[in-house]
Scaffold this motif. Sequence first.
Motif, PDB file in Angstrom:
ATOM      1  N   ILE A   1      -9.093 -15.531  -0.911  1.00  0.00           N
ATOM      2  CA  ILE A   1      -7.640 -15.376  -1.102  1.00  0.00           C
ATOM      3  C   ILE A   1      -7.019 -16.692  -1.559  1.00  0.00           C
ATOM      4  O   ILE A   1      -6.212 -16.739  -2.490  1.00  0.00           O
ATOM      5  CB  ILE A   1      -6.973 -14.864   0.194  1.00  0.00           C
ATOM      6  CG1 ILE A   1      -7.324 -13.389   0.418  1.00  0.00           C
ATOM      7  CG2 ILE A   1      -5.456 -15.044   0.137  1.00  0.00           C
ATOM      8  CD1 ILE A   1      -6.862 -12.834   1.758  1.00  0.00           C
TER       9      ILE A   1
ATOM     10  N   LYS B   1      -5.103 -17.533  -5.092  1.00  0.00           N
ATOM     11  CA  LYS B   1      -3.732 -18.071  -5.088  1.00  0.00           C
ATOM     12  C   LYS B   1      -3.657 -19.435  -5.769  1.00  0.00           C
ATOM     13  O   LYS B   1      -2.600 -19.827  -6.278  1.00  0.00           O
ATOM     14  CB  LYS B   1      -3.218 -18.171  -3.650  1.00  0.00           C
ATOM     15  CG  LYS B   1      -2.881 -16.813  -3.032  1.00  0.00           C
ATOM     16  CD  LYS B   1      -2.359 -16.974  -1.606  1.00  0.00           C
ATOM     17  CE  LYS B   1      -1.941 -15.632  -1.026  1.00  0.00           C
ATOM     18  NZ  LYS B   1      -1.465 -15.752   0.373  1.00  0.00           N
TER      19      LYS B   1
ATOM     20  N   GLU C   1      -6.122  -6.458   8.113  1.00  0.00           N
ATOM     21  CA  GLU C   1      -4.965  -6.954   7.365  1.00  0.00           C
ATOM     22  C   GLU C   1      -5.372  -7.880   6.215  1.00  0.00           C
ATOM     23  O   GLU C   1      -4.858  -7.783   5.101  1.00  0.00           O
ATOM     24  CB  GLU C   1      -4.033  -7.700   8.328  1.00  0.00           C
ATOM     25  CG  GLU C   1      -2.664  -7.982   7.752  1.00  0.00           C
ATOM     26  CD  GLU C   1      -1.728  -8.583   8.798  1.00  0.00           C
ATOM     27  OE1 GLU C   1      -0.961  -9.482   8.430  1.00  0.00           O
ATOM     28  OE2 GLU C   1      -1.781  -8.157   9.972  1.00  0.00           O
TER      29      GLU C   1
ATOM     30  N   HIS D   1      -6.845  -5.978   3.293  1.00  0.00           N
ATOM     31  CA  HIS D   1      -5.815  -5.318   2.473  1.00  0.00           C
ATOM     32  C   HIS D   1      -5.064  -6.328   1.599  1.00  0.00           C
ATOM     33  O   HIS D   1      -4.693  -6.026   0.460  1.00  0.00           O
ATOM     34  CB  HIS D   1      -4.845  -4.539   3.366  1.00  0.00           C
ATOM     35  CG  HIS D   1      -5.470  -3.325   4.001  1.00  0.00           C
ATOM     36  ND1 HIS D   1      -6.012  -2.300   3.245  1.00  0.00           N
ATOM     37  CD2 HIS D   1      -5.663  -2.984   5.297  1.00  0.00           C
ATOM     38  CE1 HIS D   1      -6.505  -1.372   4.061  1.00  0.00           C
ATOM     39  NE2 HIS D   1      -6.300  -1.768   5.307  1.00  0.00           N
ATOM     40  N   GLU D   2      -4.867  -7.543   2.122  1.00  0.00           N
ATOM     41  CA  GLU D   2      -4.222  -8.588   1.324  1.00  0.00           C
ATOM     42  C   GLU D   2      -5.107  -8.958   0.138  1.00  0.00           C
ATOM     43  O   GLU D   2      -4.613  -9.135  -0.994  1.00  0.00           O
ATOM     44  CB  GLU D   2      -3.955  -9.829   2.179  1.00  0.00           C
ATOM     45  CG  GLU D   2      -3.194 -10.914   1.414  1.00  0.00           C
ATOM     46  CD  GLU D   2      -2.977 -12.174   2.232  1.00  0.00           C
ATOM     47  OE1 GLU D   2      -2.598 -13.196   1.619  1.00  0.00           O
ATOM     48  OE2 GLU D   2      -3.201 -12.152   3.461  1.00  0.00           O
TER      49      GLU D   2
ATOM     50  N   GLU E   1      -7.417  -7.013  -1.299  1.00  0.00           N
ATOM     51  CA  GLU E   1      -7.399  -5.876  -2.227  1.00  0.00           C
ATOM     52  C   GLU E   1      -6.151  -5.890  -3.112  1.00  0.00           C
ATOM     53  O   GLU E   1      -6.216  -5.668  -4.320  1.00  0.00           O
ATOM     54  CB  GLU E   1      -7.445  -4.558  -1.447  1.00  0.00           C
ATOM     55  CG  GLU E   1      -8.822  -4.007  -1.233  1.00  0.00           C
ATOM     56  CD  GLU E   1      -8.796  -2.530  -0.878  1.00  0.00           C
ATOM     57  OE1 GLU E   1      -9.730  -1.818  -1.264  1.00  0.00           O
ATOM     58  OE2 GLU E   1      -7.828  -2.104  -0.220  1.00  0.00           O
ATOM     59  N   LYS E   2      -5.019  -6.178  -2.492  1.00  0.00           N
ATOM     60  CA  LYS E   2      -3.745  -6.220  -3.221  1.00  0.00           C
ATOM     61  C   LYS E   2      -3.765  -7.318  -4.283  1.00  0.00           C
ATOM     62  O   LYS E   2      -3.327  -7.129  -5.424  1.00  0.00           O
ATOM     63  CB  LYS E   2      -2.604  -6.447  -2.227  1.00  0.00           C
ATOM     64  CG  LYS E   2      -1.213  -6.320  -2.829  1.00  0.00           C
ATOM     65  CD  LYS E   2      -0.160  -6.481  -1.748  1.00  0.00           C
ATOM     66  CE  LYS E   2       1.242  -6.449  -2.348  1.00  0.00           C
ATOM     67  NZ  LYS E   2       2.274  -6.648  -1.296  1.00  0.00           N
ATOM     68  N   LEU E   3      -4.294  -8.486  -3.916  1.00  0.00           N
ATOM     69  CA  LEU E   3      -4.387  -9.607  -4.855  1.00  0.00           C
ATOM     70  C   LEU E   3      -5.325  -9.287  -6.023  1.00  0.00           C
ATOM     71  O   LEU E   3      -5.030  -9.616  -7.176  1.00  0.00           O
ATOM     72  CB  LEU E   3      -4.902 -10.856  -4.136  1.00  0.00           C
ATOM     73  CG  LEU E   3      -3.873 -11.812  -3.544  1.00  0.00           C
ATOM     74  CD1 LEU E   3      -4.587 -12.919  -2.777  1.00  0.00           C
ATOM     75  CD2 LEU E   3      -2.995 -12.409  -4.631  1.00  0.00           C
TER      76      LEU E   3
ATOM     77  N   ARG F   1      -6.041  -6.370  -7.274  1.00  0.00           N
ATOM     78  CA  ARG F   1      -5.385  -5.419  -8.181  1.00  0.00           C
ATOM     79  C   ARG F   1      -4.322  -6.120  -9.026  1.00  0.00           C
ATOM     80  O   ARG F   1      -4.219  -5.896 -10.230  1.00  0.00           O
ATOM     81  CB  ARG F   1      -4.748  -4.272  -7.381  1.00  0.00           C
ATOM     82  CG  ARG F   1      -5.738  -3.235  -6.880  1.00  0.00           C
ATOM     83  CD  ARG F   1      -5.036  -1.968  -6.452  1.00  0.00           C
ATOM     84  NE  ARG F   1      -4.102  -2.210  -5.366  1.00  0.00           N
ATOM     85  CZ  ARG F   1      -4.401  -2.146  -4.073  1.00  0.00           C
ATOM     86  NH1 ARG F   1      -5.639  -1.851  -3.714  1.00  0.00           N
ATOM     87  NH2 ARG F   1      -3.492  -2.369  -3.153  1.00  0.00           N
ATOM     88  N   ALA F   2      -3.527  -6.978  -8.382  1.00  0.00           N
ATOM     89  CA  ALA F   2      -2.431  -7.669  -9.079  1.00  0.00           C
ATOM     90  C   ALA F   2      -2.955  -8.584 -10.180  1.00  0.00           C
ATOM     91  O   ALA F   2      -2.348  -8.712 -11.249  1.00  0.00           O
ATOM     92  CB  ALA F   2      -1.597  -8.454  -8.076  1.00  0.00           C
ATOM     93  N   LYS F   3      -4.095  -9.234  -9.918  1.00  0.00           N
ATOM     94  CA  LYS F   3      -4.647 -10.198 -10.880  1.00  0.00           C
ATOM     95  C   LYS F   3      -5.666  -9.571 -11.836  1.00  0.00           C
ATOM     96  O   LYS F   3      -6.161 -10.242 -12.751  1.00  0.00           O
ATOM     97  CB  LYS F   3      -5.334 -11.352 -10.126  1.00  0.00           C
ATOM     98  CG  LYS F   3      -4.401 -12.146  -9.221  1.00  0.00           C
ATOM     99  CD  LYS F   3      -3.567 -13.131 -10.029  1.00  0.00           C
ATOM    100  CE  LYS F   3      -2.794 -14.073  -9.122  1.00  0.00           C
ATOM    101  NZ  LYS F   3      -2.007 -15.053  -9.881  1.00  0.00           N
TER     102      LYS F   3
END
Length: 245
Positions: free
Chosen positions: A14, A18, A35, A38-39, A41-43, A45-47
């Motif tokens: 992560i 970042k 948690e 999931h953070e 996974e979200k990153l 997808r976003a990147k």
Amino acid sequence: MDKDTTIFGIHSIIEAIKSDKTIDKVFIQKGLRGELFHELEKLLRAKGINSSYVPVEKLNRLSKGGNHQGAAAQISPIEFHNIDDLVMASLESDRMPLFLLLDQISDVRNFGAIVRTAECTGVSGIIIQKKGGAPINGDTIKTSAGAIFKIPICKVDHIKDAVFHMQSSGIKVIAATEKADDYLYDLSFKEPCAIIMGSEGKGINPSVLKVVDEKAKLPILGDIASLNVSVACGAFLYEVMRQRL
């Protein structure tokens, strides 16, 4: 995976994302929850970062006994170039532009061999997709004989994006495919051009073939229907060089 291009642990991955580190691929343990997961996974997808879910045994092998905590990531050893800047610089240079578009070449040794030949034949830059292609790791570096550090490489969301970019910049796009009517030797490469090489199993995506300017194939006299992609790429690049010399 090589220790110098690999990081382990969700927290570390992560933070690397970042910090805008260039991540080639993330391996996540199947069934992982929580948690932090999931953070991550979200990153991803976003990147638009390539990832896959793997058994814990694979992560154990990749980490060679390290505490992977359910995730490992491969960091690219090179910095990727911006396609706009690269094309512009190529058009403004004294050398006739020649680009190589790789449609999901999956084998790292094929990729490394192609990069090595591309550097030897004066290719202006190589364009690959963000997802589906071979990672840039120790094997790539070794097979390329270090050429990976000498030739600009760009990543795009889809190879079609690169095709349209080339065409809008006045660069002819030629697909290397056995589905062509013309042989390689029937085409002229004396103008700015980009050559597309397809993946080892599927070749060039049919949707990409529909939008190229020209298609060309190599003559095959033997019983085996196709060449290794790195060998075929070498034949195309050296025909370009022969015509331009």
